[in-house]
Motif scaffolding. Sequence first.
Motif, mmCIF file in Angstrom:
data_model
loop_
_atom_site.group_PDB
_atom_site.id
_atom_site.type_symbol
_atom_site.label_atom_id
_atom_site.label_comp_id
_atom_site.label_asym_id
_atom_site.label_seq_id
_atom_site.Cartn_x
_atom_site.Cartn_y
_atom_site.Cartn_z
ATOM 1 N N ASP A 197 0.857 -1.194 0.000
ATOM 2 C CA ASP A 197 0.000 0.000 0.000
ATOM 3 C C ASP A 197 0.889 1.239 0.000
ATOM 4 O O ASP A 197 1.522 1.554 1.010
ATOM 5 C CB ASP A 197 -0.900 -0.019 1.249
ATOM 6 C CG ASP A 197 -1.909 1.111 1.281
ATOM 7 O OD1 ASP A 197 -1.545 2.237 0.889
ATOM 8 O OD2 ASP A 197 -3.044 0.888 1.721
ATOM 9 N N ILE A 243 3.990 5.698 6.994
ATOM 10 C CA ILE A 243 4.786 5.069 8.055
ATOM 11 C C ILE A 243 6.227 5.576 8.012
ATOM 12 O O ILE A 243 6.809 5.962 9.032
ATOM 13 C CB ILE A 243 4.754 3.532 7.920
ATOM 14 C CG1 ILE A 243 3.354 2.993 8.243
ATOM 15 C CG2 ILE A 243 5.797 2.886 8.839
ATOM 16 C CD1 ILE A 243 3.181 1.522 7.934
ATOM 17 N N ASN A 255 0.295 4.504 -0.073
ATOM 18 C CA ASN A 255 -0.064 5.590 0.854
ATOM 19 C C ASN A 255 0.295 5.238 2.294
ATOM 20 O O ASN A 255 0.863 6.050 3.027
ATOM 21 C CB ASN A 255 -1.558 5.907 0.749
ATOM 22 C CG ASN A 255 -1.908 6.571 -0.579
ATOM 23 O OD1 ASN A 255 -1.081 7.252 -1.172
ATOM 24 N ND2 ASN A 255 -3.126 6.353 -1.045
ATOM 25 N N ARG A 256 -0.049 4.018 2.711
ATOM 26 C CA ARG A 256 0.240 3.601 4.087
ATOM 27 C C ARG A 256 1.745 3.497 4.314
ATOM 28 O O ARG A 256 2.266 3.943 5.345
ATOM 29 C CB ARG A 256 -0.436 2.262 4.397
ATOM 30 C CG ARG A 256 -0.292 1.831 5.859
ATOM 31 C CD ARG A 256 -1.248 0.686 6.180
ATOM 32 N NE ARG A 256 -0.859 -0.549 5.545
ATOM 33 C CZ ARG A 256 -0.046 -1.466 6.115
ATOM 34 N NH1 ARG A 256 0.448 -1.233 7.328
ATOM 35 N NH2 ARG A 256 0.254 -2.571 5.484
#
Length: 276
Positions: free
Chosen positions: A238, A245, A240-241
């Motif tokens: 992912d 992070i 975006n995730r």
Amino acid sequence: MNYQKYGQIIRKIREQSNISLGSFNKIGVSKAALSDFERGKSMMSFGKVLEVLKYLGVGLGEFEVLANDYDMTDLRELFRKVEKASLSGDIEQLKFLSSTTEKILKQKEISISIRVIYNHVDIHELEELTEYLHTIMIWSYKELFIFYVMMDHLRPKDIISILNDFEEYAEGIYRSSEYKRALALVLMRALTVLTYYGCKEEGELLLAAIKKYNLTDTMFLRNLFLCTEGYWIFQFEDKNRGYAISENSIRILELLGERHVIDFYKKRFKKYMNGK
């Protein structure tokens, strides 16, 4: 140099590590044989000495340093100076350290590795270090340092092959708290480079190894690991995730470390996130 001194050095290392004579039975070295060797009563084959050093988590390079009456902390102090100069971009200091390493400590591979940092090597020297990494049977600070420095110059298949050999020969390294930080930095750099080249499964195995051996036991290492893990998530799960992070981890690192250290890792983060 005689075998009495070799035995004395091994005994000191073993006792400092709180490892009993009987522990070496599992690698085919009896308590009596090792005791006689340590006391200078008999010699062991070179192969058996290598096995003992491997179990102790001491590389042949470090053992040679001790055998020549240097303090083992000499190399560790050298690597700390190299790391500081590298992170701050102090090329003149790196040149000085490379020169003195070869002239005084007679450590050619380390000297070349320092020059790798400021891109003052030719293709033959890079090939020489790559070949050296493929022949390592005993890992220590020296070998971890060379692997770490060379990571950006190695092909993915070379990194994977060296890591596989490392898993086979590095039992003592994983047991030693002395190597924890160095090992964490090496595995995180390998994870970053392999992720860049699309090696999802190999990267996942490195993530698991870092967690399994609890290598990130400081705030700095934990957040550096999260940044690295975020990059793996960005590439394979992912975007975006993963980006969030990694970016959040960088922000936390900015609160923890020195400016030049954080700038170094921010540049690498942007380089890999942008695919350059």
